[in-house]
Motif scaffolding. Structure first.
Motif, PDB file in Angstrom:
ATOM      1  N   ALA A   1       0.922  -1.249  -0.136  1.00 42.69           N
ATOM      2  CA  ALA A   1       0.113  -0.009  -0.083  1.00 42.69           C
ATOM      3  C   ALA A   1       0.819   1.273   0.021  1.00 42.69           C
ATOM      4  O   ALA A   1       0.617   2.239  -0.720  1.00 42.69           O
ATOM      5  CB  ALA A   1      -0.864   0.075   0.955  1.00 42.69           C
ATOM      6  N   GLY A   2       2.007   1.169   0.740  1.00 41.41           N
ATOM      7  CA  GLY A   2       2.774   2.289   0.692  1.00 41.41           C
ATOM      8  C   GLY A   2       3.488   2.551  -0.392  1.00 41.41           C
ATOM      9  O   GLY A   2       3.469   3.664  -0.961  1.00 41.41           O
ATOM     10  N   THR A   3       4.069   1.557  -0.985  1.00 36.54           N
ATOM     11  CA  THR A   3       4.577   1.687  -2.455  1.00 36.54           C
ATOM     12  C   THR A   3       3.450   2.195  -3.433  1.00 36.54           C
ATOM     13  O   THR A   3       4.068   3.088  -4.157  1.00 36.54           O
ATOM     14  CB  THR A   3       4.943   0.328  -2.791  1.00 36.54           C
ATOM     15  OG1 THR A   3       5.891  -0.115  -1.894  1.00 36.54           O
ATOM     16  CG2 THR A   3       5.546   0.313  -4.213  1.00 36.54           C
ATOM     17  N   VAL A   4       2.305   1.792  -3.456  1.00 37.76           N
ATOM     18  CA  VAL A   4       1.376   2.589  -4.446  1.00 37.76           C
ATOM     19  C   VAL A   4       1.366   3.691  -4.128  1.00 37.76           C
ATOM     20  O   VAL A   4       1.425   4.638  -5.092  1.00 37.76           O
ATOM     21  CB  VAL A   4       0.008   1.705  -4.062  1.00 37.76           C
ATOM     22  CG1 VAL A   4      -1.017   2.420  -4.961  1.00 37.76           C
ATOM     23  CG2 VAL A   4       0.011   0.313  -4.372  1.00 37.76           C
ATOM     24  N   GLY A   5       1.301   4.320  -3.116  1.00 34.99           N
ATOM     25  CA  GLY A   5       1.219   5.731  -2.769  1.00 34.99           C
ATOM     26  C   GLY A   5       2.321   6.470  -3.047  1.00 34.99           C
ATOM     27  O   GLY A   5       2.467   7.628  -3.538  1.00 34.99           O
TER      28      GLY A   5
END
Length: 337
Positions: A287-291
């Motif tokens: 999820a953080g990578t997507v952000g």
């Protein structure tokens, strides 16, 4: 066990007072809050310049630009969570785009063999990376850089420029849309969901976090750490191969510099770090990578609409990455103090 569980439960008063603030300080929440802030700033700056920021065209452009980087960054997340990284992805993207385009050669019937060949070559490169790291005990930085240079030599020797031709039916992968959503963005979303499921719902995901958190403890716990590292590199390289397929579809041919021109090696690592995944491994997630990917894509969109030169782009992006890593490092240090 009961003592441990009680120690993990905060007092009711402190949870009521600081629970929301604590959640907002988590890396995943921070990167999405930063993304919203960047969108607001971009909206204002582009409006002052006489333009419109979040038009349908610009939103579609952000999704299309982020898709290839997003797929690579998801694979990079798996490798970094296991305490490793991969610097060969940019050259692998170039190689796989050429392999795909040459096998397809404008014929629809060759799409399946081309995709299969790309995935096989990508998995082989990932296997080599993993074995060099685990069997030869070479640091991941040096091992994957060495493999990158080998791939570069092969590509430079065999190709002087674009090669092959992708059939129009496969080019739809790069440009077609379902409403305002590009097919390439749906592909990225699918890869992200699969990676999230792997990390959060499977034994392999647990082992990836364990190996990245402390490889020696994981080994003593019975985890085959070498196998985990090899698997993450195979998955990382397969993601790079998928990105190569996507870019071949977008360009209509293979290109020997499509991966390096896009800077997918360092850009993918930057997106992972911006998303709060620790370079040391064991902490972070998809999820953080997507952000992080979306943040970089929105930043690029703002730069393009304001017609800012490439030098300033690189400087600003570098400053953003350094500030983000410094902020995460200070928070971790504060928690451990």
């Amino acid at each position: 066990m009961d003592t441990l569980s009680r120690s993990r439960r905060p007092a009711l008063g402190s949870e009521a007072r600081g629970g929301l603030a604590a959640r907002l300080r988590e890396p995943t929440q921070v990167v999405f809050l930063a993304l919203l802030g960047l969108i607001a700033v971009g909206w204002v700056l582009v409006a002052l310049d006489g333009g419109q920021f979040l038009t349908t065209e610009s939103v579609v452009g952000i999704q299309q630009r982020s898709a290839a980087l997003g797929i690579v960054a998801i694979g990079q997340t798996l490798a970094i969570l296991a305490g490793s990284l991969d610097l060969s992805v940019a050259y692998l993207i170039s190689l796989t785009s050429l392999i795909a385009a040459e096998i397809m050669a404008g014929q629809d019937g060759n799409i399946v063999p081309a995709v299969a060949a790309v995935l096989a070559v990508s998995a082989l490169v990932g296997l080599i990376n993993g074995l060099v790291i685990t069997r030869l005990q070479v640091h991941a930085f040096i091992a994957t850089l060495g493999v990158a240079l080998i791939i570069r030599g092969v590509v430079d020797h065999l190709y002087d420029g674009p090669a092959g031709k992708v059939p129009e039916s496969f080019q739809l992968l790069g440009y077609s849309r379902i409403g305002p959503i590009p097919v390439s963005a749906l592909l990225w979303a699918g890869v992200a969901v699969v990676a999230w499921f792997l990390l959060s719902r499977t034994r392999l995901g647990y082992r990836i976090y364990a190996v990245g958190g402390n490889e020696e403890v994981a080994r003593l716990s019975g985890i085959r750490t070498s196998r985990v590292i090899v698997l993450t590199h195979v998955l990382c390289s397969v993601c790079a191969g998928v990105a190569g397929l996507l870019l071949a579809g977008r360009l209509g041919a293979g290109a020997p510099t499509v991966g390096t021109d896009g800077g997918y090696d360092l850009e993918s690592i930057a997106a992972v770090v911006l998303g709060g995944t620790a370079l040391a491994g064991g902490k972070g997630g998809v999820a953080g990578t997507v952000g992080g990917v979306l943040l970089l894509a929105v930043l690029d969109s703002i730069f393009n609409q304001l017609e800012i030169n490439s030098f300033v782009k690189d400087v600003v992006r570098g400053v953003v990455i350094v500030i983000a890593v410094a902020a995460y490092a200070r928070r971790i240090k504060g928690r451990s103090a």
